[in-house]
Enzyme design. Sequence first.
Site, PDB file in Angstrom:
ATOM      1  N   HIS A 155      17.721  18.700  -9.913  1.00 39.67           N
ATOM      2  CA  HIS A 155      17.966  17.891  -8.715  1.00 39.67           C
ATOM      3  C   HIS A 155      18.894  18.587  -7.732  1.00 39.67           C
ATOM      4  O   HIS A 155      18.945  18.223  -6.566  1.00 39.67           O
ATOM      5  CB  HIS A 155      18.545  16.533  -9.116  1.00 39.67           C
ATOM      6  CG  HIS A 155      17.525  15.663  -9.782  1.00 39.67           C
ATOM      7  ND1 HIS A 155      16.855  14.657  -9.134  1.00 39.67           N
ATOM      8  CD2 HIS A 155      17.019  15.696 -11.041  1.00 39.67           C
ATOM      9  CE1 HIS A 155      16.002  14.093  -9.959  1.00 39.67           C
ATOM     10  NE2 HIS A 155      16.074  14.703 -11.133  1.00 39.67           N
ATOM     11  N   ASP A 362      23.144  20.746  -0.768  1.00 41.00           N
ATOM     12  CA  ASP A 362      22.584  19.569  -1.435  1.00 41.00           C
ATOM     13  C   ASP A 362      21.171  19.910  -1.873  1.00 41.00           C
ATOM     14  O   ASP A 362      20.434  20.547  -1.107  1.00 41.00           O
ATOM     15  CB  ASP A 362      22.556  18.386  -0.463  1.00 41.00           C
ATOM     16  CG  ASP A 362      22.929  17.069  -1.124  1.00 41.00           C
ATOM     17  OD1 ASP A 362      22.645  16.916  -2.314  1.00 41.00           O
ATOM     18  OD2 ASP A 362      23.506  16.206  -0.438  1.00 41.00           O
TER      19      ASP A 362
HETATM   20  C1  GDG Z   1      21.403  14.325  -6.685  1.00 42.76           C
HETATM   21  C2  GDG Z   1      21.412  15.593  -5.810  1.00 42.76           C
HETATM   22  C3  GDG Z   1      19.286  14.839  -4.738  1.00 42.76           C
HETATM   23  C4  GDG Z   1      25.309   6.171  -2.429  1.00 42.76           C
HETATM   24  N1  GDG Z   1      26.336   5.304  -2.198  1.00 42.76           N
HETATM   25  C5  GDG Z   1      25.882   4.092  -2.547  1.00 42.76           C
HETATM   26  C6  GDG Z   1      24.560   4.211  -3.006  1.00 42.76           C
HETATM   27  N2  GDG Z   1      24.243   5.497  -2.914  1.00 42.76           N
HETATM   28  C7  GDG Z   1      22.896   6.023  -3.228  1.00 42.76           C
HETATM   29  C8  GDG Z   1      22.225   6.523  -1.967  1.00 42.76           C
HETATM   30  C9  GDG Z   1      21.196   7.484  -2.558  1.00 42.76           C
HETATM   31  C10 GDG Z   1      21.925   7.999  -3.784  1.00 42.76           C
HETATM   32  O1  GDG Z   1      22.975   7.121  -4.095  1.00 42.76           O
HETATM   33  C11 GDG Z   1      22.542   9.372  -3.545  1.00 42.76           C
HETATM   34  O2  GDG Z   1      21.539  10.322  -3.577  1.00 42.76           O
HETATM   35  P1  GDG Z   1      21.740  11.748  -2.887  1.00 42.76           P
HETATM   36  O3  GDG Z   1      20.407  12.400  -2.891  1.00 42.76           O
HETATM   37  O4  GDG Z   1      22.280  11.551  -1.536  1.00 42.76           O
HETATM   38  O5  GDG Z   1      22.832  12.526  -3.738  1.00 42.76           O
HETATM   39  P2  GDG Z   1      23.276  12.750  -5.303  1.00 42.76           P
HETATM   40  O6  GDG Z   1      23.844  11.530  -5.902  1.00 42.76           O
HETATM   41  O7  GDG Z   1      24.214  13.918  -5.258  1.00 42.76           O
HETATM   42  O8  GDG Z   1      21.940  13.141  -6.065  1.00 42.76           O
HETATM   43  C12 GDG Z   1      20.699  15.354  -4.488  1.00 42.76           C
HETATM   44  C13 GDG Z   1      19.300  13.668  -5.707  1.00 42.76           C
HETATM   45  O9  GDG Z   1      19.994  13.993  -6.914  1.00 42.76           O
HETATM   46  C14 GDG Z   1      17.880  13.248  -6.084  1.00 42.76           C
HETATM   47  O10 GDG Z   1      17.158  14.343  -6.569  1.00 42.76           O
HETATM   48  O11 GDG Z   1      18.726  14.423  -3.506  1.00 42.76           O
HETATM   49  O12 GDG Z   1      20.633  16.554  -3.735  1.00 42.76           O
HETATM   50  O13 GDG Z   1      22.749  16.039  -5.585  1.00 42.76           O
HETATM   51  O14 GDG Z   1      20.051   6.823  -2.947  1.00 42.76           O
HETATM   52  O15 GDG Z   1      21.676   5.463  -1.268  1.00 42.76           O
HETATM   53  N3  GDG Z   1      23.815   3.175  -3.428  1.00 42.76           N
HETATM   54  C15 GDG Z   1      24.411   1.943  -3.387  1.00 42.76           C
HETATM   55  N4  GDG Z   1      25.688   1.748  -2.950  1.00 42.76           N
HETATM   56  C16 GDG Z   1      26.457   2.792  -2.517  1.00 42.76           C
HETATM   57  O16 GDG Z   1      27.617   2.588  -2.110  1.00 42.76           O
HETATM   58  N5  GDG Z   1      23.698   0.868  -3.791  1.00 42.76           N
END
Ligand code: GDG
Length: 461
Positions: A155, A362
């Site tokens: 990821h 990322d």
């Molecule tokens: C890894 C990789 C890759 C965040 N704050 C809240 C909340 N979130 C949710 C977001 C989003 C998820 O968490 C975060 O996903 P990201 O992709 O931005 O980042 P990582 O957690 O680092 O994920 C990344 C991912 O895996 C998938 O392959 O894209 O590059 O690092 O969905 O909305 N959700 C809620 N409350 C929050 O305060 N409910």
Amino acid sequence: MARLVIVSNRVPIPKARGASAGGLAVALRDLLMPGTMWFGWSGRLVSEPAPQPAIVEARGVTYATVDLTAEAHRGFYVGFANGALWPLLHFRLGLMHFRREDYQGYLSVNQSFAGSLAPLLQPDDTVWAHDYHLIPFARMLREEGFDGRLGFFLHVPFVPPSMLEAMPVARELVADLCAYDLVGFQTEEHARDFRDCAQRLLGARVDGEWIRLDGRRVRAFADPIGIDAQSFAQEAERAASDKLVQRVAGSLSGRALAIGVDRMDYSKGLPHRFEAFGRLLEKHPEHKRAIHFLQICPRSREEVDEYRKLRVELDRLAGRINGRHSDFDWTPLRYSTRAAPRSTLAGLYRIGRIGLVTPLRDGMNLVAKEFVAAQPDEDPGVLVLSQFAGAAQELTEALIVNPFDPDAIADAMHQGLTMPAPERRERHMALKEKVMRTTAQAYCRRFIDALQATSFTRVAA
Ligand code: GDG
């Protein structure tokens, strides 16, 4: 069809509290058809882990989890996975803390995962392991006698050979990844970097997406992850009636909202982003009193020192920016370390005039896709997106910025705030079409199809 077994560090058992803020649980939700099994760590630390995994059935899905001791968790998760691999794979060599004993702990937890899962497997199961916690898992599951299809998806980003070589066990990690039949990455660049590493560190032969090593073939390909865009868009529309969203909308008093949503992680570029917002108010004072910046960043991995330091740094920066620019009736930067419910988040994105997604590195970044899906078509906001997020490879109609340059982020915010509606609509339509096409479902299907096709070549090559 063969049974699918998902393996990941954390297992998001439905209703388990606090298990849903991470990207993985959100992205795989649509894969959980009845008959599927999900295996991994329960999230519990105990002094004597039970010899057998705990089994929970929910909506036809079997969740099998194991506990860890505090010591195993420290070496495996805090030490090697998040103290060494995470910074390395996010190009932060200066933050990489490598200790042999952590690596040993990482290997033994993978070994015990493999030992616990093997007796639950049937020969024709398809096993799909997720993320950097589980790099040696395939080799160990093979040693336990499993001979079925084995896939892995990373990821986070992957790094070029010159950087990977800084990791003392780089060769072992690349060789272990090659024990899978299929290795998926977020972008073609990451897949290519991995193939280059196999070539340079192991002397493997590379032929297109295929790596040939020790009489075997492994496919390393790009499979960009997405979101369930349709349902997220509907959720955002519905969330107009969410009480918290209404309160935030009301509190804006007609001002524009810039929004950022990130786990509190140093890869997300939060200090640079805060600086950038300060620069916007200095360089383009017409936006003073005309904008609010809301940053939601739930606390994360607080057992790792760097994350605690980041929190202190953000508190300091937020205080400085607000101290400098606030008025008696206007606080420019609001920053919350509490997680928001998902529907509230969708509603907040929707009223965002600017989406700020500026990670320093990322793998993909799902927030960028969620912001696009949530926007109203008739009067959409503008996405400001880091060139170093995997999402920038696809979402080229966003305002693409170098996240290390607060002035460039500030200028892009200004451009977004002053962009005429027809240009906003044109960019948004192009972005939305992509987000609706490259969904979580499409990602899962592509991976499973590729895994079913490639595994037959494992023995033959
Ligand atoms: C890894 C990789 C890759 C965040 N704050 C809240 C909340 N979130 C949710 C977001 C989003 C998820 O968490 C975060 O996903 P990201 O992709 O931005 O980042 P990582 O957690 O680092 O994920 C990344 C991912 O895996 C998938 O392959 O894209 O590059 O690092 O969905 O909305 N959700 C809620 N409350 C929050 O305060 N409910």
